[in-house]
Write a protein that holds these residues in place. Sequence first.
Motif, PDB file in Angstrom:
ATOM      1  N   ALA A 169       5.241  -6.427  -0.375  1.00 24.41           N
ATOM      2  CA  ALA A 169       6.091  -5.699  -1.322  1.00 24.41           C
ATOM      3  C   ALA A 169       5.509  -5.820  -2.737  1.00 24.41           C
ATOM      4  O   ALA A 169       5.492  -4.850  -3.513  1.00 24.41           O
ATOM      5  CB  ALA A 169       7.513  -6.258  -1.282  1.00 24.41           C
ATOM      6  N   TYR A 170       5.015  -7.011  -3.055  1.00 22.28           N
ATOM      7  CA  TYR A 170       4.385  -7.245  -4.365  1.00 22.28           C
ATOM      8  C   TYR A 170       3.185  -6.316  -4.557  1.00 22.28           C
ATOM      9  O   TYR A 170       3.036  -5.669  -5.599  1.00 22.28           O
ATOM     10  CB  TYR A 170       3.986  -8.721  -4.445  1.00 22.28           C
ATOM     11  N   TRP A 171       2.346  -6.217  -3.538  1.00 20.98           N
ATOM     12  CA  TRP A 171       1.174  -5.337  -3.650  1.00 20.98           C
ATOM     13  C   TRP A 171       1.595  -3.863  -3.777  1.00 20.98           C
ATOM     14  O   TRP A 171       0.962  -3.103  -4.504  1.00 20.98           O
ATOM     15  CB  TRP A 171       0.241  -5.539  -2.449  1.00 20.98           C
ATOM     16  N   LEU A 172       2.659  -3.461  -3.059  1.00 20.23           N
ATOM     17  CA  LEU A 172       3.136  -2.069  -3.179  1.00 20.23           C
ATOM     18  C   LEU A 172       3.494  -1.744  -4.624  1.00 20.23           C
ATOM     19  O   LEU A 172       3.140  -0.688  -5.151  1.00 20.23           O
ATOM     20  CB  LEU A 172       4.398  -1.854  -2.331  1.00 20.23           C
ATOM     21  N   VAL A 173       4.229  -2.653  -5.266  1.00 21.99           N
ATOM     22  CA  VAL A 173       4.671  -2.403  -6.647  1.00 21.99           C
ATOM     23  C   VAL A 173       3.476  -2.532  -7.601  1.00 21.99           C
ATOM     24  O   VAL A 173       3.299  -1.722  -8.508  1.00 21.99           O
ATOM     25  CB  VAL A 173       5.805  -3.379  -7.031  1.00 21.99           C
ATOM     26  N   ARG A 174       2.642  -3.530  -7.359  1.00 23.67           N
ATOM     27  CA  ARG A 174       1.502  -3.744  -8.253  1.00 23.67           C
ATOM     28  C   ARG A 174       0.590  -2.516  -8.288  1.00 23.67           C
ATOM     29  O   ARG A 174       0.084  -2.134  -9.334  1.00 23.67           O
ATOM     30  CB  ARG A 174       0.703  -4.972  -7.782  1.00 23.67           C
ATOM     31  N   HIS A 175       0.408  -1.902  -7.110  1.00 27.63           N
ATOM     32  CA  HIS A 175      -0.542  -0.791  -7.036  1.00 27.63           C
ATOM     33  C   HIS A 175       0.122   0.582  -7.118  1.00 27.63           C
ATOM     34  O   HIS A 175      -0.499   1.587  -6.806  1.00 27.63           O
ATOM     35  CB  HIS A 175      -1.391  -0.927  -5.769  1.00 27.63           C
ATOM     36  N   GLY A 176       1.392   0.608  -7.502  1.00 27.57           N
ATOM     37  CA  GLY A 176       2.033   1.890  -7.785  1.00 27.57           C
ATOM     38  C   GLY A 176       2.507   2.657  -6.572  1.00 27.57           C
ATOM     39  O   GLY A 176       2.834   3.842  -6.677  1.00 27.57           O
TER      40      GLY A 176
END
Lengths: 89, 401
Positions: free
Chosen positions: B173-180
């Motif tokens: 989930a963190y990577w989803l938000v981090r990468h838009g």
Amino acid sequence: MSESVSPEVLTRVLRTLAETQKLPFEQVTPEATFEQLNIDSLDGINILFALENEFDINIPDESARLVRNVRQLAEGVQKLINEKPAPAA
Amino acid sequence: MTRRVAVTGIGCVSAIGNTAPAFWASCLAGQCGIAQIRGFDMTGIRFQNGAQARDFDPSKHFDDKQLIPLDRFAQLAIVAAREALAQAQLELTDEERARAAIVTGSCYGGKTSEDAAFASLYRDSQPRLHPMTIPRLMANAGASALTLELGWQGPVWTVSTACSSANHAIGQAYWLVRHGLADVALTGGSEAPFTYGSLKAWEALRVVSPDTCRPFSKGRAGMVLGEGAGMLVLEPLDRARARGATVIAEIAGFGMGADAHHLTQPSAAGAARTLRLALADANLPPQAIGVANAHGTGTAANDVTESAAIRDVFGANRNNLLVTATKSLHGHALGASGALEAVATILGLQNQCVVPTVNFQEPDPDCDVPLCLEQKPWPHGAAVSNSFAFGGLNAVLVFQR
């Protein structure tokens, strides 16, 4: 305290061990260490399970942890068999 | 596109508190949630203790009709999520809602429902099962119920990697938000493992302690099962600041990897490698880490290999580190564990306070880590939170203020 193991119990322990580990029966000797037989922790719990079923005993975690070779295992099994309450007459 | 990621809401249900503030108060007080397991006959099971969320009352959160398709693990997920969302006070546009993500973790899914259903079939010879059996037991039941409640339509899925499930979920989930790929995400894990069938299965594995959980202590005798849920609301840091939200903490990095070593024996090399991947993802050196929330299960094997991994990664600097193992408080909630530990770590960062590891007896020379045994001020810097699952699947999160 080492328990004197009956020949019948010893043979059944060796056979159970060989069957569980998929080893030739001749390779499993009373003097073999678990290391020599390539028995790791996961194999160990599978063997305990098989022995519990074979002898209808419950092997406590604490005593299981101290066992390092086949002879100790057979002695532990014999002790638990001796402690089993005699069947009601 | 790379964005910094803020945590703007947290929620949890656990053996030591059914809200994040109650959980935190228990953590600070070193209040251990391990007690005699209730709810069914424990005769014939070698261990008797667990960390159940005893005070969780579904009827306070759901009406009878709502409960029909919801297993306990899904109820726990929803209640923790509602708390996190209430704190975050998100107001989403239609476009944001269409991209909003939910990533949950669970080891077992709806085991309570499955166990009861199969007992009625095999033992009680009932001719038919309840039609909600499948919807209740699917591991994504919590995530799916949350989409219905919230109307979120973006990437939604559930991760099942045993004891690392929640860390894998939060990391993704963190990577989803981090990468838009999403503008907001709800993420965490939930678990309700207290069924007779699953307790018998744990008994057979011979890793459960007959009394309590003593991470890194000499005389430790195994893990203690727990239940609960932890949920986080994630959004870009800039978005949180622009709307005036309180930023509780930031997620700074995530690493995951496999031991490829053994089904149940952990590997120090695999754990160390995953810690290094997480630090590299966060672009932080080991000396920037002040606190490690350990996997710390209290099993003979985990605590030795995790100690070796910590020594390997942090080296001489490990004396500037404090290690805490909160499973001694909330038990090992399997697929929810990483989420409960994330909540403890985030609240630690926010309050600049490290919570104690309890039930410790005496040092074990094989577990040479700077263990935090009483409540202490936050030493410095950021935090790592470790999860190392059976099957050798590792996931490490990095949090910072």
